[in-house]
Design a protein around this motif. Structure first.
Motif, mmCIF file in Angstrom:
data_model
loop_
_atom_site.group_PDB
_atom_site.id
_atom_site.type_symbol
_atom_site.label_atom_id
_atom_site.label_comp_id
_atom_site.label_asym_id
_atom_site.label_seq_id
_atom_site.Cartn_x
_atom_site.Cartn_y
_atom_site.Cartn_z
ATOM 1 N N PHE A 63 -7.053 2.497 10.465
ATOM 2 C CA PHE A 63 -8.020 1.516 10.985
ATOM 3 C C PHE A 63 -7.697 0.109 10.487
ATOM 4 O O PHE A 63 -8.321 -0.859 10.887
ATOM 5 C CB PHE A 63 -9.446 1.883 10.517
ATOM 6 C CG PHE A 63 -9.562 1.917 9.019
ATOM 7 C CD1 PHE A 63 -9.874 0.767 8.308
ATOM 8 C CD2 PHE A 63 -9.329 3.086 8.311
ATOM 9 C CE1 PHE A 63 -9.945 0.786 6.926
ATOM 10 C CE2 PHE A 63 -9.401 3.119 6.934
ATOM 11 C CZ PHE A 63 -9.711 1.957 6.241
ATOM 12 N N CYS A 64 -6.706 -0.008 9.589
ATOM 13 C CA CYS A 64 -6.573 -1.247 8.813
ATOM 14 C C CYS A 64 -5.857 -2.340 9.580
ATOM 15 O O CYS A 64 -4.761 -2.135 10.091
ATOM 16 C CB CYS A 64 -5.811 -0.934 7.521
ATOM 17 S SG CYS A 64 -5.524 -2.412 6.549
ATOM 18 N N THR A 100 -7.007 0.982 -4.628
ATOM 19 C CA THR A 100 -7.413 2.296 -4.140
ATOM 20 C C THR A 100 -7.666 3.170 -5.366
ATOM 21 O O THR A 100 -7.107 2.901 -6.442
ATOM 22 C CB THR A 100 -6.291 2.941 -3.279
ATOM 23 O OG1 THR A 100 -5.072 2.866 -4.000
ATOM 24 C CG2 THR A 100 -6.143 2.240 -1.948
ATOM 25 N N CYS A 110 0.862 -1.191 0.000
ATOM 26 C CA CYS A 110 0.000 0.000 0.000
ATOM 27 C C CYS A 110 0.894 1.235 0.000
ATOM 28 O O CYS A 110 2.046 1.167 0.436
ATOM 29 C CB CYS A 110 -0.887 0.034 1.249
ATOM 30 S SG CYS A 110 -2.170 -1.225 1.213
ATOM 31 N N THR A 138 -3.061 -3.328 -1.783
ATOM 32 C CA THR A 138 -3.519 -2.622 -2.978
ATOM 33 C C THR A 138 -2.913 -3.279 -4.212
ATOM 34 O O THR A 138 -1.848 -2.853 -4.688
ATOM 35 C CB THR A 138 -3.118 -1.121 -2.916
ATOM 36 O OG1 THR A 138 -3.533 -0.564 -1.662
ATOM 37 C CG2 THR A 138 -3.765 -0.328 -4.037
ATOM 38 N N PHE A 189 -5.455 -5.454 8.071
ATOM 39 C CA PHE A 189 -5.094 -6.488 7.085
ATOM 40 C C PHE A 189 -3.575 -6.636 7.025
ATOM 41 O O PHE A 189 -2.835 -5.772 7.502
ATOM 42 C CB PHE A 189 -5.594 -6.106 5.682
ATOM 43 C CG PHE A 189 -7.073 -5.933 5.589
ATOM 44 C CD1 PHE A 189 -7.933 -6.926 6.044
ATOM 45 C CD2 PHE A 189 -7.611 -4.787 5.042
ATOM 46 C CE1 PHE A 189 -9.305 -6.765 5.954
ATOM 47 C CE2 PHE A 189 -8.986 -4.612 4.952
ATOM 48 C CZ PHE A 189 -9.832 -5.609 5.410
ATOM 49 N N HIS A 232 0.343 3.648 1.856
ATOM 50 C CA HIS A 232 0.217 4.270 3.169
ATOM 51 C C HIS A 232 -0.617 3.304 3.999
ATOM 52 O O HIS A 232 -1.501 2.659 3.462
ATOM 53 C CB HIS A 232 -0.518 5.604 2.917
ATOM 54 C CG HIS A 232 -1.111 6.241 4.103
ATOM 55 N ND1 HIS A 232 -0.399 7.129 4.864
ATOM 56 C CD2 HIS A 232 -2.339 6.148 4.663
ATOM 57 C CE1 HIS A 232 -1.186 7.560 5.841
ATOM 58 N NE2 HIS A 232 -2.360 6.974 5.731
ATOM 59 N N LYS A 233 -0.321 3.176 5.296
ATOM 60 C CA LYS A 233 -1.132 2.261 6.110
ATOM 61 C C LYS A 233 -2.277 3.058 6.749
ATOM 62 O O LYS A 233 -2.046 3.940 7.600
ATOM 63 C CB LYS A 233 -0.252 1.615 7.190
ATOM 64 C CG LYS A 233 -0.972 0.624 8.081
ATOM 65 C CD LYS A 233 -1.124 -0.747 7.463
ATOM 66 C CE LYS A 233 -1.862 -1.683 8.423
ATOM 67 N NZ LYS A 233 -2.086 -3.013 7.910
HETATM 68 S S1 SF4 Z 1 -7.370 -0.108 4.202
HETATM 69 FE FE1 SF4 Z 1 -6.722 -0.820 2.178
HETATM 70 S S2 SF4 Z 1 -5.442 0.866 1.391
HETATM 71 FE FE2 SF4 Z 1 -5.579 1.155 3.594
HETATM 72 S S3 SF4 Z 1 -3.787 0.097 4.442
HETATM 73 FE FE3 SF4 Z 1 -5.499 -1.354 4.499
HETATM 74 S S4 SF4 Z 1 -5.355 -2.503 2.631
HETATM 75 FE FE4 SF4 Z 1 -4.072 -0.654 2.361
#
Ligand code: SF4
Length: 394
Positions: free
Chosen positions: A32-33, A113, A26, A78, A35, A28-29
């Motif tokens: 809230f993520c 994104t 990505c 992404t 993953f 940028h992190k």
């Molecule tokens: S929400 Fe999506 S774009 Fe943002 S860090 Fe997580 S995987 Fe990457």
């Protein structure tokens, strides 16, 4: 507790017809993520993709049966961020070991994104065979995007979607979130109205997903917005946001088919339906979760460790008959079409009306479940509390 027949022959060991491929990079992190997604490591892209190709070969080459896929999903992270040549490399590696089912239209989807989309990349994705693009928009209010730590603006989101359509995508999904810090019912309505105007301009938007914000333990978002912060909408307000979402999308011909998913006719997410129908699927890449040969397992979540040992498991669980049935109920009730009791009995060997009669009758009396035409469904008023309804049945 549900009684399960000992000699039940289930369909759980069928050969997977879906494959998930995780691309973890990505720009940028987002705060809230939770993953397996990493910013600032894009220099590892080429090496990662080669390792992922080796994982595909190691897992698929030894399988005795011919592999035939209906859906392939490039998720992330992404995937839209990396070089399309690397997606092409992975895709051709997958197709060395698996054929695409020839009946019907296969779904080959990719997440991105909006600000990773360029005309050149979008055309390259189409040339690879990607025929569905899932674009994470999250909000169409700049303040909310800033609040949750996204690194794109509303203007970039709109441009990205339009570019994807101009490039030739005919099946685009856009994703949103509600329950965000600083979000109000008015700002949510503004996001929904802006999304629907965008859909008028971009008829390729055939699908919309919207998820309530769930904040993981130790999420960086909590340092700016602790759980008890007044900036979050209350639970009651989140229910109102959800009701507004359903009403606006259905008015605009996006039919709800799952708790958080809406599609125009013919455009449900076939790959995600694999999950909700409790069917098996392959998965490759860091942290990727699979369900193959009655085992749910996940690859290592650490990028460095995965790249050293791509076949090692972070977790692995044999799904026995009792768990298989529980999952069948949990996942089946997320779908608005509900559970066909006769089909359920054929697949799982359990007559839910017999084993769960008193709970089902109670929930139907409370108008939280509906039982008609031998189908068990969660009602509109049950959806906001679907987790507790499901918990009573399993
Ligand atoms: S929400 Fe999506 S774009 Fe943002 S860090 Fe997580 S995987 Fe990457």
């Amino acid at each position: 507790m549900i009684a399960t027949p000992a000699n039940q022959i289930s369909k759980k060991a069928a050969s997977p017809e879906g494959a998930y491929i995780h691309i973890p990079f990505c720009t940028h992190k987002c705060e809230f993520c939770d993953f397996a997604a990493f910013a600032g490591l894009i220099e590892l892209e080429d090496e990662y993709c080669k390792i992922l190709c080796s994982e595909i070969e190691s897992r698929l080459a030894p399988r005795p049966e011919p592999i035939s896929l209906r859906t392939i999903f490039y998720g992330g992270g992404t995937p839209g961020l990396i070089k399309p040549e690397n997606i092409a490399l992975i895709h051709s590696q997958l197709l060395k070991f698996a054929e695409i089912k020839s009946d019907g239209q296969p779904e080959i989807a990719m997440e991105t994104t909006p600000h990773a989309i360029t005309m050149e990349k979008a055309q390259a994705w189409l040339a690879i065979g990607i025929n569905r693009l899932s674009i994470g928009i999250e909000s169409l209010c700049d303040d909310e995007l800033t609040a949750i730590g996204r690194d794109h603006t509303v203007a970039e989101a709109l441009t990205g979607v339009k570019l994807a359509q101009q490039a030739g995508f005919k099946n685009i999904s856009i994703d949103f979130m509600y329950g965000l810090p600083t979000q109000t019912i008015t700002s949510w309505e503004r996001t929904l109205d802006a999304a629907l105007s965008l859909a008028k301009e971009c008829p390729a938007i055939e699908h919309v997903s919207a998820y309530g914000l769930e904040i993981a333990k130790n999420s960086p978002l909590l340092s700016r917005f602790p759980r008890d912060s007044a900036s979050y909408p209350s639970d009651d307000l989140c229910v109102q946001m959800y009701e507004l979402l359903v009403a606006k999308l259905e008015e605009n011909n996006y039919q709800q088919y799952e708790v958080s998913n809406f599609a125009r006719p013919g455009f449900r997410s076939e790959h995600n339906l694999t999950y909700w129908r409790n069917a098996p699927y392959f998965a490759f890449g860091v942290g990727a979760h699979r369900y193959v040969d009655s085992v749910r397992s996940a690859n290592l979540r650490s990028l460095k460790k995965y790249m050293r040992t791509p076949l090692a498991d972070e977790v692995s669980e044999n799904i026995d008959q009792a768990m298989f049935i529980k999952e069948g109920i949990m996942l089946g009730l997320r779908l608005l079409e509900g559970i066909d009791l006769q089909a359920f009995q054929a697949s799982y060997g359990v007559d839910l009306l017999e084993t769960q009669r008193s709970e089902i009758e109670f929930l139907c009396r409370e108008k939280l479940l509906d039982l008609s035409d031998n189908k068990l469904k969660i009602t509109r008023q049950g959806i906001p509390i679907s987790n507790s309804i499901i918990a009573r049945l399993i």
